[in-house]
Design a protein around this motif. Structure first.
Motif, PDB file in Angstrom:
ATOM      1  N   THR A 106      34.651  35.823  49.490  1.00 42.46           N
ATOM      2  CA  THR A 106      35.053  34.429  49.296  1.00 42.46           C
ATOM      3  C   THR A 106      33.970  33.523  49.861  1.00 42.46           C
ATOM      4  O   THR A 106      33.606  33.643  51.037  1.00 42.46           O
ATOM      5  CB  THR A 106      36.393  34.132  49.986  1.00 42.46           C
TER       6      THR A 106
ATOM      7  N   VAL B 208      36.389  39.706  43.651  1.00 46.13           N
ATOM      8  CA  VAL B 208      36.497  41.050  44.209  1.00 46.13           C
ATOM      9  C   VAL B 208      35.321  41.853  43.662  1.00 46.13           C
ATOM     10  O   VAL B 208      35.083  41.866  42.449  1.00 46.13           O
ATOM     11  CB  VAL B 208      37.823  41.723  43.822  1.00 46.13           C
TER      12      VAL B 208
ATOM     13  N   THR C  92      36.267  45.052  47.266  1.00 41.71           N
ATOM     14  CA  THR C  92      36.228  44.286  48.508  1.00 41.71           C
ATOM     15  C   THR C  92      36.108  42.797  48.148  1.00 41.71           C
ATOM     16  O   THR C  92      35.332  42.424  47.270  1.00 41.71           O
ATOM     17  CB  THR C  92      35.076  44.745  49.423  1.00 41.71           C
ATOM     18  N   GLN C  93      36.906  41.983  48.827  1.00 41.63           N
ATOM     19  CA  GLN C  93      36.963  40.559  48.501  1.00 41.63           C
ATOM     20  C   GLN C  93      35.799  39.812  49.140  1.00 41.63           C
ATOM     21  O   GLN C  93      35.539  39.951  50.343  1.00 41.63           O
ATOM     22  CB  GLN C  93      38.283  39.962  49.007  1.00 41.63           C
TER      23      GLN C  93
ATOM     24  N   ARG D  38      31.961  42.621  39.571  1.00 42.91           N
ATOM     25  CA  ARG D  38      32.847  41.691  40.254  1.00 42.91           C
ATOM     26  C   ARG D  38      33.851  41.109  39.260  1.00 42.91           C
ATOM     27  O   ARG D  38      33.585  41.036  38.065  1.00 42.91           O
ATOM     28  CB  ARG D  38      32.073  40.560  40.939  1.00 42.91           C
TER      29      ARG D  38
ATOM     30  N   THR E 228      32.500  33.930  44.391  1.00 40.20           N
ATOM     31  CA  THR E 228      33.801  34.387  44.892  1.00 40.20           C
ATOM     32  C   THR E 228      34.466  35.329  43.892  1.00 40.20           C
ATOM     33  O   THR E 228      34.637  34.986  42.716  1.00 40.20           O
ATOM     34  CB  THR E 228      34.722  33.184  45.157  1.00 40.20           C
TER      35      THR E 228
END
Length: 118
Positions: free
Chosen positions: A115, A93, A112-113, A38, A91
């Motif tokens: 949040t 990507v 893929t994001q 990430r 949080t």
């Protein structure tokens, strides 16, 4: 060449859960070791979780131990990341990464994001 496609990201409240999927193609899936990384804004990309080609070995970043679980479904050529008890610090990507003893280097998905916010 290995193709990786992530899915499952989105917006979730603190304490919630998400499950990320990464579908692989272009190589024998059972010969791939797979990782989730990430990258948060302004930070370096970091390893989150790893699963070996056999599925018999897994590793996690200290920050996610006990909350995230990585698994693989060889029949569907998919690696999963179950994320529970999510925190705002999660949080980022999230990227899927594949490597193998059969080739040098590795392959990245598009990300893929995720949040985590109230």
């Amino acid at each position: 060449q290995v193709q990786l496609v992530e899915s499952g990201g989105g917006l979730v409240q603190p304490g919630g859960s998400l499950r990320l999927s990464c579908a692989a193609s272009g190589f024998t899936f059972s010969q791939l070791s797979l990782s989730w990384y990430r990258q948060a804004p302004g930070k370096e990309r970091e390893l989150v979780a790893f699963i070996s080609s056999s599925g018999g070995s897994t590793n996690y970043a200290d920050s996610v131990k006990g909350r995230f679980t990585v698994s693989r479904d060889n029949a569907k050529s998919t690696v999963l990341l179950q994320m529970n008890s999510l925190k705002p610090d999660d949080t980022a990507v999230y990227y899927c990464y594949a490597s193998s003893r059969r080739f040098s280097g590795g392959y990245w998905g598009q990300g893929t994001q995720v949040t985590v916010s109230s």
